[in-house]
Design a protein around this motif. Sequence first.
Motif, short mmCIF file in Angstrom:
data_model
loop_
_atom_site.label_atom_id
_atom_site.label_comp_id
_atom_site.label_asym_id
_atom_site.label_seq_id
_atom_site.Cartn_x
_atom_site.Cartn_y
_atom_site.Cartn_z
N ASP A 33 0.84 -1.33 -0.02
CA ASP A 33 0.00 0.03 0.04
C ASP A 33 0.79 1.24 0.08
O ASP A 33 2.16 1.04 0.42
N ILE A 34 0.38 2.24 -0.36
CA ILE A 34 1.35 3.52 -0.52
C ILE A 34 1.03 4.63 0.73
O ILE A 34 2.01 4.63 1.45
N ASP A 35 -0.11 5.07 0.87
CA ASP A 35 -0.44 6.23 1.73
C ASP A 35 -0.61 5.66 2.97
O ASP A 35 -1.02 4.63 3.31
N ASN A 36 0.32 6.16 3.97
CA ASN A 36 0.30 6.01 5.44
C ASN A 36 1.07 4.57 5.87
O ASN A 36 1.11 4.21 6.85
N THR A 37 1.57 3.88 4.61
CA THR A 37 2.46 2.78 4.81
C THR A 37 3.78 3.05 4.26
O THR A 37 4.73 2.91 5.01
N LEU A 38 4.23 3.69 3.28
CA LEU A 38 5.50 4.03 2.74
C LEU A 38 5.60 5.69 2.88
O LEU A 38 6.86 5.96 3.17
N VAL A 39 4.67 6.31 2.75
CA VAL A 39 4.97 8.01 3.00
C VAL A 39 3.46 8.34 3.60
O VAL A 39 2.52 7.81 3.42
N GLU A 40 3.51 9.61 3.95
CA GLU A 40 2.26 10.51 4.43
C GLU A 40 1.33 10.53 3.15
O GLU A 40 1.78 10.28 2.03
N ILE A 66 -0.16 -1.52 -4.90
CA ILE A 66 -1.38 -1.80 -4.82
C ILE A 66 -2.23 -0.71 -4.09
O ILE A 66 -2.18 -0.98 -2.54
N SER A 67 -2.91 0.20 -4.63
CA SER A 67 -3.51 1.42 -4.00
C SER A 67 -5.26 1.41 -4.38
O SER A 67 -5.60 1.22 -5.48
N ASN A 68 -5.85 1.97 -3.50
CA ASN A 68 -7.49 2.25 -3.90
C ASN A 68 -7.26 3.67 -4.25
O ASN A 68 -8.43 4.23 -4.96
N ASN A 69 -6.34 4.48 -4.47
CA ASN A 69 -6.13 5.65 -4.90
C ASN A 69 -6.27 5.66 -6.63
O ASN A 69 -6.06 4.61 -7.20
N LYS A 70 -6.53 6.73 -7.02
CA LYS A 70 -6.77 7.03 -8.52
C LYS A 70 -5.28 7.01 -9.12
O LYS A 70 -4.19 7.18 -8.62
N MET A 71 -5.35 6.86 -10.59
CA MET A 71 -4.26 6.49 -11.50
C MET A 71 -2.99 7.81 -11.04
O MET A 71 -1.74 7.63 -10.82
N LYS A 72 -3.75 9.14 -11.08
CA LYS A 72 -2.63 10.26 -11.03
C LYS A 72 -1.83 9.96 -9.73
O LYS A 72 -0.62 10.36 -9.63
N ASN A 88 -6.85 1.97 -8.19
CA ASN A 88 -8.22 1.89 -8.11
C ASN A 88 -8.47 0.31 -7.76
O ASN A 88 -9.15 -0.33 -8.31
N ALA A 89 -7.73 -0.11 -6.80
CA ALA A 89 -7.75 -1.62 -6.58
C ALA A 89 -9.06 -2.07 -5.98
O ALA A 89 -9.13 -3.28 -5.97
N HIS A 90 -9.73 -1.37 -5.30
CA HIS A 90 -10.88 -1.81 -4.71
C HIS A 90 -10.55 -2.75 -3.49
O HIS A 90 -11.48 -3.71 -3.46
N SER A 96 -7.70 -7.32 -7.71
CA SER A 96 -6.50 -6.64 -7.72
C SER A 96 -5.25 -7.26 -7.02
O SER A 96 -4.09 -7.04 -7.69
N TYR A 97 -5.29 -8.03 -5.90
CA TYR A 97 -4.29 -8.88 -5.61
C TYR A 97 -3.55 -9.87 -6.40
O TYR A 97 -2.56 -9.82 -6.86
N TYR A 98 -4.53 -10.43 -7.00
CA TYR A 98 -4.28 -11.58 -8.07
C TYR A 98 -3.60 -10.76 -9.33
O TYR A 98 -2.52 -11.41 -9.84
N TYR A 99 -4.24 -9.75 -9.86
CA TYR A 99 -3.55 -8.74 -10.80
C TYR A 99 -2.25 -8.48 -10.53
O TYR A 99 -1.38 -8.52 -11.34
N ALA A 100 -1.98 -7.98 -9.43
CA ALA A 100 -0.49 -7.47 -8.84
C ALA A 100 0.25 -8.53 -9.05
O ALA A 100 1.56 -8.33 -9.48
#
Length: 186
Positions: A33-40, A66-72, A88-90, A96-100
């Motif tokens: 995950d990105i936000d609050n896992t790797l950075v603020e 793998i993030s629920n955030n948007k592409m940008k 947009n992993a939902h 999405s986990y399988y896709y990753a």
Amino acid sequence: MFERFFPDHTVASAYDIDFEKLYHQGYRGVLFDIDNTLVEHGSAADAKAKKLFHRLDKIGFEYCLISNNKMKRVHSFNETIGAHMVFNAHKPAKKSYYYAMDLMSTRPENTIFVGDQLFTDIFGAKRIGLKNYLVKPINAREEIQIVLKRKLEWIVLREYRVRKREEKRKKRWKRQLRKKYSVRHR
């Protein structure tokens, strides 16, 4: 009741995980995950994150964001990292986990997941059998919907900690009994 949300491991930070040991144990892929896992929330990849991904490259890991955030948002973090990514992993949806894992050419038995939320990150990883690490959120200030989820997470984590303490107590008790009643052979 809460077991489906219990993490396999809890660590203070994604940066504290012994990835070298995991690689030697046969793991080959890491989902982050990105936000609050790797950075603020909303932050770009900082020097610490860049160093982590460089370290993973040297070890030989494949990795994917793998993030629920948007592409940008995911692209902006990934500009200097160059990781596989799913936006947009939902989460906690399995797809999405399988896709990753397809992007990394890994399987559930040799992939780990690292995230900061029980009900999305950890629950999703557990649903498909990924070894998972729950990290302490980097920043306590969060959006209102996450703050509400954190209150529910607190209840689950309290039960998780009680169970872990009980498991440790039982192991200690068993060791003491074995020690007390062990017979020495000559």
